[in-house]
Design a protein around this motif. Sequence first.
Motif, PDB file in Angstrom:
ATOM      1  N   UNK A 115     -50.302  49.009  18.050  1.00 58.64           N
ATOM      2  CA  UNK A 115     -48.883  48.732  17.884  1.00 58.64           C
ATOM      3  C   UNK A 115     -48.043  49.741  18.625  1.00 58.64           C
ATOM      4  N   UNK A 116     -46.805  49.455  18.723  1.00 59.54           N
ATOM      5  CA  UNK A 116     -45.904  50.284  19.523  1.00 59.54           C
ATOM      6  C   UNK A 116     -45.377  51.437  18.687  1.00 59.54           C
ATOM      7  N   UNK A 153     -37.746  48.507  18.971  1.00 55.34           N
ATOM      8  CA  UNK A 153     -39.068  48.516  19.577  1.00 55.34           C
ATOM      9  C   UNK A 153     -39.749  47.199  19.239  1.00 55.34           C
ATOM     10  N   UNK A 154     -40.336  46.577  20.235  1.00 56.66           N
ATOM     11  CA  UNK A 154     -41.116  45.360  20.038  1.00 56.66           C
ATOM     12  C   UNK A 154     -42.534  45.598  20.529  1.00 56.66           C
ATOM     13  N   UNK A 155     -43.505  45.166  19.754  1.00 53.02           N
ATOM     14  CA  UNK A 155     -44.891  45.200  20.155  1.00 53.02           C
ATOM     15  C   UNK A 155     -45.467  43.803  19.985  1.00 53.02           C
ATOM     16  N   UNK A 174     -45.474  46.338  24.962  1.00 55.07           N
ATOM     17  CA  UNK A 174     -44.413  46.909  24.129  1.00 55.07           C
ATOM     18  C   UNK A 174     -43.142  47.037  24.950  1.00 55.07           C
ATOM     19  N   UNK A 189     -44.466  54.245  20.497  1.00 54.15           N
ATOM     20  CA  UNK A 189     -44.109  55.096  21.622  1.00 54.15           C
ATOM     21  C   UNK A 189     -42.677  55.574  21.483  1.00 54.15           C
ATOM     22  N   UNK A 190     -42.387  56.232  20.367  1.00 54.58           N
ATOM     23  CA  UNK A 190     -41.034  56.682  20.107  1.00 54.58           C
ATOM     24  C   UNK A 190     -40.834  58.019  20.783  1.00 54.58           C
ATOM     25  N   UNK A 191     -39.978  58.026  21.783  1.00 60.79           N
ATOM     26  CA  UNK A 191     -39.638  59.258  22.481  1.00 60.79           C
ATOM     27  C   UNK A 191     -38.347  59.816  21.920  1.00 60.79           C
ATOM     28  N   UNK A 203     -38.711  48.150  24.705  1.00 62.56           N
ATOM     29  CA  UNK A 203     -37.778  49.008  23.971  1.00 62.56           C
ATOM     30  C   UNK A 203     -36.361  48.833  24.491  1.00 62.56           C
ATOM     31  N   UNK A 221     -32.958  51.273  24.609  1.00 62.38           N
ATOM     32  CA  UNK A 221     -32.358  52.577  24.399  1.00 62.38           C
ATOM     33  C   UNK A 221     -30.877  52.501  24.746  1.00 62.38           C
ATOM     34  N   UNK A 241     -33.022  55.590  20.605  1.00 59.00           N
ATOM     35  CA  UNK A 241     -33.885  54.418  20.514  1.00 59.00           C
ATOM     36  C   UNK A 241     -33.250  53.423  19.553  1.00 59.00           C
ATOM     37  N   UNK A 274     -30.571  50.951  28.318  1.00 63.63           N
ATOM     38  CA  UNK A 274     -31.803  51.019  29.089  1.00 63.63           C
ATOM     39  C   UNK A 274     -32.914  50.269  28.381  1.00 63.63           C
ATOM     40  N   UNK A 294     -44.091  49.725  27.808  1.00 69.20           N
ATOM     41  CA  UNK A 294     -45.279  50.570  27.871  1.00 69.20           C
ATOM     42  C   UNK A 294     -46.493  49.753  27.482  1.00 69.20           C
TER      43      UNK A 294
END
Lengths: 119, 115
Positions: A102-103, B48-50, B31, A105-107, B33, B35, B45, B90, B94
């Motif tokens: 799953x995602x 988020x989608x996966x 995935x 990838x929180x920056x 995102x 932003x 952020x 943005x 990923x």
Amino acid sequence: AQTVTQSQPEMSVQEAETVTLSCTYDTSENNYYLFWYKQPPSRQMILVIRQEAYKQQNATENRFSVNFQKAAKSFSLKISDSQLGDAAMYFCAYRIPSNYGGATNKLIFGTGTLLAVQP
Amino acid sequence: ETGVTQTPRHLVMGMTNKKSLKCEQHLGHNAMYWYKQSAKKPLELMFVYSLEERVENNSVPSRFSPECPNSSHLFLHLHTLQPEDSALYLCASSQDLPGRNSPLHFGNGTRLTVT
């Protein structure tokens, strides 16, 4: 809470010289990733370099290198032989590693440092 | 070719308008995102989608509504926005794999101005 601090809003360097951009972060995690992203006027964020916290060796990518001080929670970026094309906004970012599907990838980004390169 | 394409590049809208931002990635990532980048503030952020499922929603006001019809496309639907919503939006993608670190790939952003 994880935070990322870039204390230099703007920096300037002469072409062909070396410049260091500062970044500090706050975390209670032991294993994580750190990144430097570059955002030129085109607005696209471009990955410059990344560092895994469990690796003691500092990452390098051509003219870009980092000084990773884990105990001090410091992650500075050194640009050697600066070129006009290096002029951009530079963002330091922190990420907790993904250990499951799953995602995640929180920056977490800093506020950025605007680098000017003087000819 | 950036791999992540955002349209439109610029958008000016009134507070009563409804508009949508579009993002498309050609990288085979799973995935995506959204932003928000405001001046002198860290990137925030938003979503988020996966695998087309929303996995994170960071307390974003309901006037922002994301949609992910498939793993290559991501939309941000906008309605009754406020002037403080003016920012650069943005999109990123990923390739998330368990236990692996995959960097984000960003688009060029949409510069949104709310009048």
